[in-house]
Design an enzyme around this catalytic site. Structure first.
Site, mmCIF file in Angstrom:
data_model
loop_
_atom_site.group_PDB
_atom_site.id
_atom_site.type_symbol
_atom_site.label_atom_id
_atom_site.label_comp_id
_atom_site.label_asym_id
_atom_site.label_seq_id
_atom_site.Cartn_x
_atom_site.Cartn_y
_atom_site.Cartn_z
ATOM 1 N N MET A 222 23.982 9.451 2.563
ATOM 2 C CA MET A 222 23.922 10.429 3.248
ATOM 3 C C MET A 222 24.187 10.384 4.697
ATOM 4 S SD MET A 222 23.327 13.448 2.562
ATOM 5 C CE MET A 222 22.353 14.307 1.287
ATOM 6 N N PHE B 78 -11.731 -6.949 13.886
ATOM 7 C CA PHE B 78 -10.810 -7.500 12.974
ATOM 8 C C PHE B 78 -10.305 -6.370 11.754
ATOM 9 C CE2 PHE B 78 -9.473 -9.704 9.137
ATOM 10 C CZ PHE B 78 -8.151 -10.257 9.630
ATOM 11 N N GLN B 79 -9.350 -6.058 11.920
ATOM 12 C CA GLN B 79 -8.476 -4.913 11.055
ATOM 13 C C GLN B 79 -9.204 -3.625 11.248
ATOM 14 O OE1 GLN B 79 -8.442 -6.593 6.792
ATOM 15 N NE2 GLN B 79 -6.349 -7.581 7.342
ATOM 16 N N GLU C 88 0.806 -1.166 0.113
ATOM 17 C CA GLU C 88 0.196 -0.071 -0.033
ATOM 18 C C GLU C 88 0.973 1.298 0.037
ATOM 19 O OE1 GLU C 88 -0.472 -2.576 2.058
ATOM 20 O OE2 GLU C 88 -2.725 -3.080 1.800
ATOM 21 N N LYS D 26 -17.937 -0.642 5.641
ATOM 22 C CA LYS D 26 -18.027 -1.648 4.622
ATOM 23 C C LYS D 26 -19.783 -1.588 4.660
ATOM 24 C CE LYS D 26 -17.737 -6.384 3.511
ATOM 25 N NZ LYS D 26 -16.687 -7.691 3.346
HETATM 26 C C1 LIG Z 1 12.154 6.118 5.375
HETATM 27 C C2 LIG Z 1 13.429 6.647 5.582
HETATM 28 N N1 LIG Z 1 14.033 6.212 6.474
HETATM 29 C C3 LIG Z 1 15.292 6.921 6.687
HETATM 30 C C4 LIG Z 1 15.811 7.898 6.469
HETATM 31 C C5 LIG Z 1 17.085 8.584 6.624
HETATM 32 N N2 LIG Z 1 18.117 8.485 5.472
HETATM 33 C C6 LIG Z 1 18.099 9.592 4.808
HETATM 34 S S1 LIG Z 1 19.236 9.547 3.375
HETATM 35 C C7 LIG Z 1 19.634 7.814 4.030
HETATM 36 C C8 LIG Z 1 20.536 7.118 3.288
HETATM 37 C C9 LIG Z 1 20.003 6.546 1.973
HETATM 38 O O1 LIG Z 1 20.938 5.799 1.290
HETATM 39 P P1 LIG Z 1 20.633 5.249 -0.070
HETATM 40 O O2 LIG Z 1 19.456 4.938 -0.566
HETATM 41 O O3 LIG Z 1 21.689 4.183 -0.329
HETATM 42 O O4 LIG Z 1 21.097 6.724 -0.823
HETATM 43 P P2 LIG Z 1 22.496 7.594 -0.893
HETATM 44 O O5 LIG Z 1 22.626 8.516 0.072
HETATM 45 O O6 LIG Z 1 23.604 6.374 -0.651
HETATM 46 O O7 LIG Z 1 22.561 7.904 -2.245
HETATM 47 C C10 LIG Z 1 19.117 7.601 5.127
HETATM 48 C C11 LIG Z 1 18.996 6.306 5.975
HETATM 49 C C12 LIG Z 1 14.993 8.538 5.288
HETATM 50 N N3 LIG Z 1 15.342 9.579 4.668
HETATM 51 N N4 LIG Z 1 13.803 7.823 4.760
#
Ligand SMILES: Cc1ncc(C[n+]2csc(CCOP(=O)(O)OP(=O)(O)O)c2C)c(N)n1
Ligand SMILES: [Mg+2]
Lengths: 577, 88
Positions: free
Chosen positions: A474, A115-116, A53, A165
């Site tokens: 990042m 449920f749900q 979803e 529902k």
């Molecule tokens: C759902 C979610 N969880 C955690 C984060 C925190 N976060 C921001 S950038 C990042 C790293 C992303 O890694 P990747 O997808 O390999 O991209 P890269 O930065 O290596 O290009 C994280 C964990 C986020 N933005 N969104």
């Protein structure tokens, strides 16, 4: 059709969606929406079955961002509804019009922990623009009409309709209303004559003006009007992340993106400007940095459709609550031509002083920035770029020359990893005549990879480029810069993981999963690139195939996003590569 | 989150809202969800049965209050909001 024909609430819902102009419905079934799904097979609109979803919600979001039309999604009660929360929050932050229909347990069972059962209106309240709990089948057509009105008027946003529902099953003769009237919600607002006169005078008096364009420019379809004014009076234009595409970056007046990872020229120009014309922006903290120093020499004009965004973060000299396009078309005839020669000369010097650039760290290893340049070259800058979140997102913002509105789709406000693949699918479904490229990190690509099946099923011209740096780049970058290189939880290869993870360092293959095998298992063509010489040809081949494909590029893991203004600092603290 | 030291004044918000389920939760959530504490809350009917009146006292600064008012006015079910400063 007989106008007073009695039909079920579910059938009335489907009819109402048709009347609202829905062409595509995204979603996933379950017990509490069986009646709705039973009517979908003879609906006039297409149904797209996602695989989670969250994915379906992001698809609706991507569809909306690429077209400006509301994206529509239907899911079941309980876990179906809770799985959409991230999708709602993402759309809500970025002002994306969406309508989400959720099933609910029968009214008589609400509050019994059936449920749900989940309190969907309670849970979604803080992450949607508005929500409705339907109390009778008779309300359905009217509520659908109201939901579409609310989603698309004022600052756009997602609206939830929770339908028990029994209301889907009950009979009703209620018809879709001709027009919507909401007692308390009248978001339309226009600039006053005095405001317009002041704006024109400020524009004509300015010596060092900067136009600062955000997502609101794209939402209101005002990109051409921004260009007209910029060209008439030679005003340089910077954009936010959400505003990329609002002004052609090939144009000499373009300063490109401003903010934490923006260009030196954009940030310098804003710091030195005597007039900042902010159009459809929120002055988010990733943009302003240290507030006291932000545009401190400038008078600030802020035009936005959301009254609550004006003056929220940055004090303004002239705040105008109105549609950006309306304001620009009205003021345009009063803007005198000007050369601003000295100012443009200064700006040219800043551009030359610090162009966007990166240093290769190893000649045989692909730099991630190169991947984005290759996508630009392989698509003549015309692809719809949909990003995930992380370093690659910023490189997409920085190293692709953006020139077309609605061709850069990214989760700006929420920064939602997992957005890229499903949002790109939604965008590709909306505009199958375009090349769509989803650019993901190796982290985010794993969050919603399952949706790739949908691209394969619908033979979408979509290429997923996974920039594989073996880490949550990042996070790794912030740990390198601000946490003394303590890479806790941010490395995805086995090599380099911290001791507290208790991993044996003896894996035969370090980069898991193999994205090309994953893509093939989902039915897409797949390529892995390690050799820099093969980068652009491979991307070109994948994109030009017009078929669902994935290109995994193994890149330099140590690359960082620069320039960077550390959070809470000003432009003078910019860190370069 | 508001800066605790800046919370000096009590403001009374007078809010006329549509009398529909969920509206009270929405208004309260909007204020408390932004970290502002509600001091007093009073909800009652008006002569028009479809409209409820809410009196809400919040502790805050003028700027905070302005934001809350703007956010309240953005709500689909809020008909009118006014405010005034109350003596401490
Ligand atoms: C759902 C979610 N969880 C955690 C984060 C925190 N976060 C921001 S950038 C990042 C790293 C992303 O890694 P990747 O997808 O390999 O991209 P890269 O930065 O290596 O290009 C994280 C964990 C986020 N933005 N969104
Ligand atoms: Mg990565």
């Amino acid at each position: 059709m007989n106008h007073n024909a009695e039909r079920s609430g579910a059938r009335a819902l489907v009819e109402s969606l048709e009347k609202a102009g829905v062409e595509v419905l995204f979603g996933y079934p379950g017990g509490a929406v069986l009646d709705i799904f039973n009517c979908l097979t003879d609906a006039k609109f297409q149904f797209i079955l996602g695989r989670h979803e969250q994915g379906s919600a992001h698809m609706a979001d991507g569809y909306a961002r690429s077209t400006g039309k509301p994206g529509v999604c239907v899911v079941t009660s309980g876990p179906g509804a809770t799985n959409t929360i991230t999708g709602l929050a993402t759309a809500n932050m970025d002002g994306v019009p969406m309508v989400l229909i959720t099933g609910q347990v029968p009214l008589s069972q609400i509050g019994t922990d059936a449920f749900q059962e989940a309190d969907t209106t309670g849970i979604t309240r803080a992450v949607s623009k508005h929500n409705f709990l339907v109390h009778s089948a008779d309300e359905i057509p009217e509520i659908v009409a109201q939901a579409f009105y609310i989603a698309t008027h004022g600052k756009p946003g997602p609206v939830v309709i929770d339908i028990p529902k029994n209301c889907q099953q009950a009979k009703t003769t209620a018809q879709y209303p001709e027009r919507v009237s909401l007692r308390a919600y009248h978001p339309e607002s226009a600039a006053t004559g005095t405001q317009m006169a002041r704006l024109a005078k400020m524009l004509n008096d300015a010596k060092r003006p900067v136009i600062y364009a955000g997502g609101g420019v794209i939402a209101s379809g005002a990109a051409k009007d921004v260009a007209a004014i910029a060209h008439r009076a030679n005003i340089p234009v910077a954009t936010t992340l959400m505003g990329l595409g609002a002004f052609d970056e090939h144009d000499p007046l373009s300063l490109r993106m401003a903010g934490m990872h923006g260009t030196w020229a954009a940030n310098r120009a804003i710091a030195d400007a005597d007039l900042l014309i902010a159009l459809g922006v929120r002055f988010n903290d990733r943009i302003t940095g240290k507030l006291a120093k932000y545009a401190s020499k400038a008078k600030i004009v802020h035009v936005d459709c959301d009254p609550a965004s004006i003056g929220k973060n940055v004090g303004v000299d002239l705040g105008i609550v109105a549609d950006v396009k309306d304001v620009l078309t009205t003021v345009s005839s009063r803007v005198k031509s000007a050369s601003h020669a000295d100012w443009l000369e200064k700006i040219a010097a800043w551009k030359a002083e610090r162009p966007m650039s990166y240093k290769p760290l190893h000649e045989a290893v692909i730099m991630p920035q190169q991947v984005v340049e290759a996508i630009d070259a392989a698509t003549d800058g015309r692809a719809v770029i949909v990003t995930d979140v992380g370093q690659h997102q910023m490189w997409c913002a920085q190293y692709f020359r953006h020139s077309i509105p609605r061709h850069f789709l990214s989760s700006g406000g929420m920064g939602t990893m997992g957005f890229g693949i499903p949002a790109a699918i939604g965008a590709a479904i909306a505009r199958p005549d375009h090349m769509t490229v989803a650019v993901c990190g190796d982290g985010g690509a794993q969050m919603t990879f399952e949706e790739l099946v949908v691209a394969v099923e619908h033979k979408l011209p979509l290429t997923v480029v996974v920039i594989n740096n073996g880490c949550l780049g990042m996070v790794r970058q912030w740990q390198e810069l601000f946490y003394k290189g303590n890479y806790s939880g941010s490395i995805l290869t086995v090599k380099g993981r911290s001791a507290n993870e208790h991993l044996e360092q003896d894996l035969e293959y370090d980069y898991l999963p193999d994205f090309t095998m994953m893509a093939k298992a989902h039915g897409a063509a797949a390529y892995r690139v390690i050799d820099p010489a093969k980068l652009e040809p491979t991307i070109r081949k994948a994109v030009k195939s017009g078929k669902p494909s994935l290109v995994e590029v193994i890149v330099e893991p140590r690359a960082n996003v620069y320039p960077m203004i550390p959070g809470g600092h000003g432009v003078e603290d910019t860190v370069f590569d | 989150m508001p800066d605790k030291n800046a919370l000096t004044e009590i403001y009374r918000l007078n809010c006329f809202v549509e009398n529909k389920p969920g509206v009270l939760a929405r208004i309260v959530g909007l204020i408390s969800g932004r970290g502002y504490n509600i001091q007093t809350l009073n909800v009652g009917p008006t002569e028009d049965g479809t409209v409820s009146r809410m009196r809400i006292d919040v502790l805050g600064t003028e700027k905070v209050l302005e934001q809350i008012m703007l956010q309240l006015r953005n709500q689909v079910n809020v008909i009118e909001v006014t405010s005034r400063r109350r003596q401490q």
